[in-house]
Design a protein around this motif. Structure first.
Motif, PDB file in Angstrom:
ATOM      1  N   PHE A 147       5.516   7.694  24.501  1.00 53.96           N
ATOM      2  CA  PHE A 147       5.763   7.728  23.058  1.00 53.96           C
ATOM      3  C   PHE A 147       5.299   6.429  22.408  1.00 53.96           C
ATOM      4  O   PHE A 147       4.598   6.435  21.386  1.00 53.96           O
ATOM      5  N   PHE A 148       5.694   5.299  22.995  1.00 55.23           N
ATOM      6  CA  PHE A 148       5.326   4.010  22.418  1.00 55.23           C
ATOM      7  C   PHE A 148       3.836   3.724  22.578  1.00 55.23           C
ATOM      8  O   PHE A 148       3.200   3.205  21.658  1.00 55.23           O
ATOM      9  N   GLN A 149       3.268   4.074  23.699  1.00 58.44           N
ATOM     10  CA  GLN A 149       1.841   3.848  23.905  1.00 58.44           C
ATOM     11  C   GLN A 149       1.017   4.624  22.880  1.00 58.44           C
ATOM     12  O   GLN A 149       0.058   4.096  22.294  1.00 58.44           O
ATOM     13  N   ARG A 150       1.385   5.865  22.646  1.00 62.00           N
ATOM     14  CA  ARG A 150       0.671   6.687  21.651  1.00 62.00           C
ATOM     15  C   ARG A 150       0.840   6.099  20.249  1.00 62.00           C
ATOM     16  O   ARG A 150      -0.121   6.033  19.466  1.00 62.00           O
ATOM     17  N   LEU A 151       2.052   5.657  19.934  1.00 65.33           N
ATOM     18  CA  LEU A 151       2.307   5.041  18.628  1.00 65.33           C
ATOM     19  C   LEU A 151       1.433   3.810  18.426  1.00 65.33           C
ATOM     20  O   LEU A 151       0.777   3.658  17.385  1.00 65.33           O
ATOM     21  N   PHE A 152       1.414   2.924  19.416  1.00 68.44           N
ATOM     22  CA  PHE A 152       0.678   1.670  19.278  1.00 68.44           C
ATOM     23  C   PHE A 152      -0.832   1.899  19.233  1.00 68.44           C
ATOM     24  O   PHE A 152      -1.541   1.233  18.477  1.00 68.44           O
ATOM     25  N   LYS A 153      -1.314   2.809  20.037  1.00 65.32           N
ATOM     26  CA  LYS A 153      -2.765   2.999  20.133  1.00 65.32           C
ATOM     27  C   LYS A 153      -3.334   3.824  18.982  1.00 65.32           C
ATOM     28  O   LYS A 153      -4.492   3.627  18.590  1.00 65.32           O
ATOM     29  N   THR A 154      -2.549   4.739  18.446  1.00 58.51           N
ATOM     30  CA  THR A 154      -3.073   5.608  17.382  1.00 58.51           C
ATOM     31  C   THR A 154      -2.556   5.236  15.996  1.00 58.51           C
ATOM     32  O   THR A 154      -3.122   5.675  14.994  1.00 58.51           O
ATOM     33  N   LYS A 155      -1.464   4.445  15.950  1.00 61.51           N
ATOM     34  CA  LYS A 155      -0.766   4.143  14.696  1.00 61.51           C
ATOM     35  C   LYS A 155      -0.286   5.404  14.001  1.00 61.51           C
ATOM     36  O   LYS A 155      -0.129   5.446  12.780  1.00 61.51           O
ATOM     37  N   GLN A 156      -0.040   6.425  14.791  1.00 60.45           N
ATOM     38  CA  GLN A 156       0.446   7.687  14.258  1.00 60.45           C
ATOM     39  C   GLN A 156       1.810   8.009  14.840  1.00 60.45           C
ATOM     40  O   GLN A 156       2.078   7.769  16.015  1.00 60.45           O
ATOM     41  N   LEU A 157       2.676   8.541  13.994  1.00 57.88           N
ATOM     42  CA  LEU A 157       3.993   8.972  14.413  1.00 57.88           C
ATOM     43  C   LEU A 157       3.980  10.487  14.510  1.00 57.88           C
ATOM     44  O   LEU A 157       3.931  11.187  13.502  1.00 57.88           O
ATOM     45  N   ASN A 158       3.982  10.986  15.727  1.00 63.08           N
ATOM     46  CA  ASN A 158       3.879  12.433  15.950  1.00 63.08           C
ATOM     47  C   ASN A 158       5.235  13.035  16.285  1.00 63.08           C
ATOM     48  O   ASN A 158       6.081  12.359  16.846  1.00 63.08           O
ATOM     49  N   MET A 188       0.843  -1.199   0.000  1.00 63.92           N
ATOM     50  CA  MET A 188       0.000   0.000   0.000  1.00 63.92           C
ATOM     51  C   MET A 188       0.874   1.243   0.000  1.00 63.92           C
ATOM     52  O   MET A 188       1.690   1.451   0.907  1.00 63.92           O
ATOM     53  N   ALA A 189       0.727   2.068  -0.989  1.00 66.89           N
ATOM     54  CA  ALA A 189       1.530   3.275  -1.073  1.00 66.89           C
ATOM     55  C   ALA A 189       0.933   4.378  -0.219  1.00 66.89           C
ATOM     56  O   ALA A 189      -0.275   4.545  -0.135  1.00 66.89           O
ATOM     57  N   LEU A 190       1.803   5.142   0.410  1.00 69.07           N
ATOM     58  CA  LEU A 190       1.373   6.267   1.224  1.00 69.07           C
ATOM     59  C   LEU A 190       2.023   7.534   0.709  1.00 69.07           C
ATOM     60  O   LEU A 190       3.096   7.510   0.125  1.00 69.07           O
ATOM     61  N   ASN A 191       1.378   8.645   0.970  1.00 66.65           N
ATOM     62  CA  ASN A 191       2.012   9.917   0.692  1.00 66.65           C
ATOM     63  C   ASN A 191       3.219  10.065   1.608  1.00 66.65           C
ATOM     64  O   ASN A 191       3.184   9.708   2.777  1.00 66.65           O
ATOM     65  N   ALA A 192       4.312  10.577   1.082  1.00 67.51           N
ATOM     66  CA  ALA A 192       5.546  10.652   1.859  1.00 67.51           C
ATOM     67  C   ALA A 192       5.379  11.481   3.119  1.00 67.51           C
ATOM     68  O   ALA A 192       6.107  11.317   4.085  1.00 67.51           O
ATOM     69  N   LYS A 193       4.428  12.398   3.141  1.00 63.49           N
ATOM     70  CA  LYS A 193       4.223  13.256   4.304  1.00 63.49           C
ATOM     71  C   LYS A 193       3.313  12.608   5.343  1.00 63.49           C
ATOM     72  O   LYS A 193       3.136  13.138   6.425  1.00 63.49           O
ATOM     73  N   CYS A 194       2.749  11.493   5.011  1.00 65.41           N
ATOM     74  CA  CYS A 194       1.809  10.840   5.911  1.00 65.41           C
ATOM     75  C   CYS A 194       2.543  10.278   7.121  1.00 65.41           C
ATOM     76  O   CYS A 194       3.629   9.717   6.996  1.00 65.41           O
ATOM     77  N   VAL A 195       1.961  10.416   8.300  1.00 66.93           N
ATOM     78  CA  VAL A 195       2.568   9.903   9.527  1.00 66.93           C
ATOM     79  C   VAL A 195       1.675   8.861  10.175  1.00 66.93           C
ATOM     80  O   VAL A 195       1.838   8.539  11.333  1.00 66.93           O
ATOM     81  N   THR A 196       0.731   8.331   9.425  1.00 70.13           N
ATOM     82  CA  THR A 196      -0.169   7.307   9.944  1.00 70.13           C
ATOM     83  C   THR A 196       0.104   5.993   9.223  1.00 70.13           C
ATOM     84  O   THR A 196       0.178   5.941   8.007  1.00 70.13           O
ATOM     85  N   PHE A 197       0.248   4.918  10.010  1.00 67.84           N
ATOM     86  CA  PHE A 197       0.471   3.616   9.428  1.00 67.84           C
ATOM     87  C   PHE A 197      -0.844   3.014   8.944  1.00 67.84           C
ATOM     88  O   PHE A 197      -1.919   3.355   9.450  1.00 67.84           O
ATOM     89  N   PRO A 198      -0.782   2.121   7.960  1.00 64.33           N
ATOM     90  CA  PRO A 198      -2.000   1.536   7.402  1.00 64.33           C
ATOM     91  C   PRO A 198      -2.842   0.836   8.463  1.00 64.33           C
ATOM     92  O   PRO A 198      -2.339   0.383   9.495  1.00 64.33           O
ATOM     93  N   LYS A 199      -4.117   0.692   8.178  1.00 59.51           N
ATOM     94  CA  LYS A 199      -5.083   0.133   9.129  1.00 59.51           C
ATOM     95  C   LYS A 199      -4.678  -1.259   9.595  1.00 59.51           C
ATOM     96  O   LYS A 199      -4.796  -1.591  10.784  1.00 59.51           O
ATOM     97  N   HIS A 200      -4.226  -2.099   8.690  1.00 61.23           N
ATOM     98  CA  HIS A 200      -3.927  -3.491   9.031  1.00 61.23           C
ATOM     99  C   HIS A 200      -2.447  -3.706   9.386  1.00 61.23           C
ATOM    100  O   HIS A 200      -2.023  -4.841   9.570  1.00 61.23           O
ATOM    101  N   PHE A 201      -1.689  -2.639   9.480  1.00 65.80           N
ATOM    102  CA  PHE A 201      -0.283  -2.717   9.857  1.00 65.80           C
ATOM    103  C   PHE A 201      -0.183  -3.100  11.332  1.00 65.80           C
ATOM    104  O   PHE A 201      -0.827  -2.488  12.197  1.00 65.80           O
TER     105      PHE A 201
END
Length: 516
Positions: free
Chosen positions: A505-516, A1-14
């Motif tokens: 940091f890790f809890q937010r990453l795992f729960k939101t699948k977002q890299l902030n 699945m291709a993502l926009n390079a600026k995207c900071v959200t991982f795919p739904k099934h990742f």
């Protein structure tokens, strides 16, 4: 699945999660029927006079005796990239030689309920763990399974699933049984029969719920101790390196590939799982990128470590540069016989493509230069002479570490023709009693940025696990290197856990699948 390079959200099934291994965290080393592993012997007998006798399955039958020596440990090549922004790993010396063991470790064997809750609080979607062979088959052969060990892993798997966490199980993680080692362990072809029986028992007991399997951890590192005193089982390098370590790679790759073929034949249709093999990768930069010899040796470094495993999986053959380097060194040293075990045509058919996905582990990158003639002469390790490079751990910057990760992914993608990839281990080591949370968060942010770039370039990465869930026994580094998201107090026999400052940091990453 291709993502926009600026995207900071991982795919739904990742899948995002964390990882450990049995020997590094479980403890309970001799409880409930578990028998000793090579690591138990290694730690319990370090510095002693215990003599091991190995029966090696080679062209001719050899019996060799080896006495463990009380030598100081050093880094086993690039294992786990211990030098990331730290003291040069090649200079790390433990003055208290092996005053530690795996007897208790993080005591996860007795803390299953506690740890499941911690994983749930962390918000992971996946948990990678390894199964201890000596728990489920204490007496070497599969006709006498260890029921209490099987019960333990069944409980672990069930509780993970109950809490919405995907179990991902590794069959072999450096922990061959002590009994298996008496006849040569990974050096004897009988290990393939033993591994098949062990794998079948695991598939039968756990495969209805485990859908992601790894046959073996990091193959070229698993073999290191067959040519080095500084990793299990601890063979003297001036005698055995460049011979037995190559043989170990040959046998564990065939064992893992046979297990993959057996799963497809006997279990795939009903269980619908996927089977992987794990590879630990390090990107090698030339110290002087303008020097052709530096560029050549950097390529050879890649091809003679994780690249060799990739090429064997792709073609069933060693890279020609590796073959040429070994032959050149053999001629220089006066060896009259070959040292790289050849794969037969039948074996090639077993090995090539023996995976549904690749587990790729990464920690750091390294700059290398060619060994000088003097260094070649004084180097006691024949395999390191074959490889011909000198590693400079203290000459790497963060950007090169991150770029090296993406370079590795591109290389795996190229050699294996766009396989599915799961990042099974990636971590940052903190020293004992030092809070490096800021550096740890920066490291993982840099790596994950490159992972998003890889996804945007259509490299098929399906998940990522942080090493490690809790602080672990880092093999010959003991408990001084802390990779955990949760800290473990190893001075307290109850092994209490606590959140590190990087936890949020890790809890937010795992729960939101977002890299902030």
């Amino acid at each position: 699945m291709a993502l926009n390079a600026k995207c900071v959200t991982f795919p739904k099934h990742f899948l995002l999660g964390t990882a450990t291994s049995a020997v590094q965290v479980e403890g309970a080393w001799n409880e409930d029927g578990k028998t000793p592993s090579m690591w138990d012997d290694y730690f319990h007998n370090s510095g002693g006079n215990k003599t091991y006798r190995y029966y090696l399955d080679m062209d001719t039958s050899l019996i060799e005796q080896y006495k463990c020596k009380g030598v100081q440990p050093r880094l086993v090549d690039e294992y786990k990239g211990m030098a990331v922004y730290e003291v040069p790993a090649s200079k790390v010396i433990d003055e208290e030689y092996f005053n530690f063991n795996a007897d208790i470790a993080a005591d996860t064997y007795h803390k299953l309920d506690t740890d499941i809750q911690l994983l749930k609080d962390l918000g992971v979607q996946a948990y990678r763990f390894s199964i201890s062979p000596t728990r489920v088959i204490p007496d070497l052969h599969d006709h006498l399974p260890g029921q209490k060990g099987i019960d333990y892993y069944n409980k672990l798997i069930d509780k993970l699933i109950e809490n919405g966490i995907t179990p991902m199980a590794t069959l072999f993680y450096y922990d061959c049984s002590s009994d298996g080692n008496t006849f040569g362990g990974l050096l004897h072809s009988h290990i393939r029969t033993l591994f098949e029986g062990y794998a079948r028992l695991c598939f039968e007991n756990f495969g209805d719920r485990v859908k992601y399997w790894t046959t073996s951890a990091d193959l070229h590192i698993v073999a290191e101790g067959y040519g080095s005193e500084h990793f299990v089982p601890g063979f003297q390098e001036h005698q055995f390196s460049g011979f037995l370590d190559y043989m170990a790679i040959h046998n564990i790759l065939l064992s893992a590939s046979n297990a993959y073929r057996m799963y497809n034949k006997e279990f795939k249709a009903k269980q619908q799982g996927e089977v992987s093999i794990a590879i630990n990768g390090t990107w090698f930069y030339p110290k002087d990128p303008n020097n052709p010899e530096h560029r050549r040796i950097a390529k050879l470094a890649r091809l003679s470590t994780f690249g060799m495993i990739l090429h064997l999986l792709a073609k069933g053959e060693y890279p020609k540069e590796v073959v040429e380097a070994v032959e050149k060194n053999s001629k220089r040293e006066g060896f009259k016989t070959g040292r790289l075990p050849k794969f037969t045509e039948q074996e090639k058919e077993v090995v090539v493509g023996a995976f549904d996905f690749i587990v790729f582990n990464y920690y750091s990158s390294i700059k290398v230069r060619p060994l000088t003639e003097e260094e070649l002469i004084n180097e006691p390790n024949h395999k390191r002479r074959d490889r011909g490079y000198f590693m400079e751990f203290d000459n790497i910057c963060p950007a090169e570490v991150y770029d090296g990760f993406l370079n590795c992914l591109k290389y795996v993608d190229e050699v294996l023709k766009q396989p599915k990839i799961f990042i099974g281990e990636n971590g940052f080591p903190e020293n004992d009693d030092v809070d490096n949370s800021d550096k740890k968060v920066a490291y993982h942010t840099g790596i994950l940025d490159k992972l998003l770039e890889a996804l945007d370039q259509n490299i098929n990465v399906i998940g990522y696990c942080v090493w490690s869930f809790v602080d672990t026994l880092e093999f010959t580094f003991g408990y001084k290197k802390k990779f955990g998201i949760y800290a473990v107090d190893f001075e307290d026999k109850s092994r209490p856990r606590s959140k590190k400052n990087s936890f949020s940091f890790f809890q937010r990453l795992f729960k939101t699948k977002q890299l902030n």
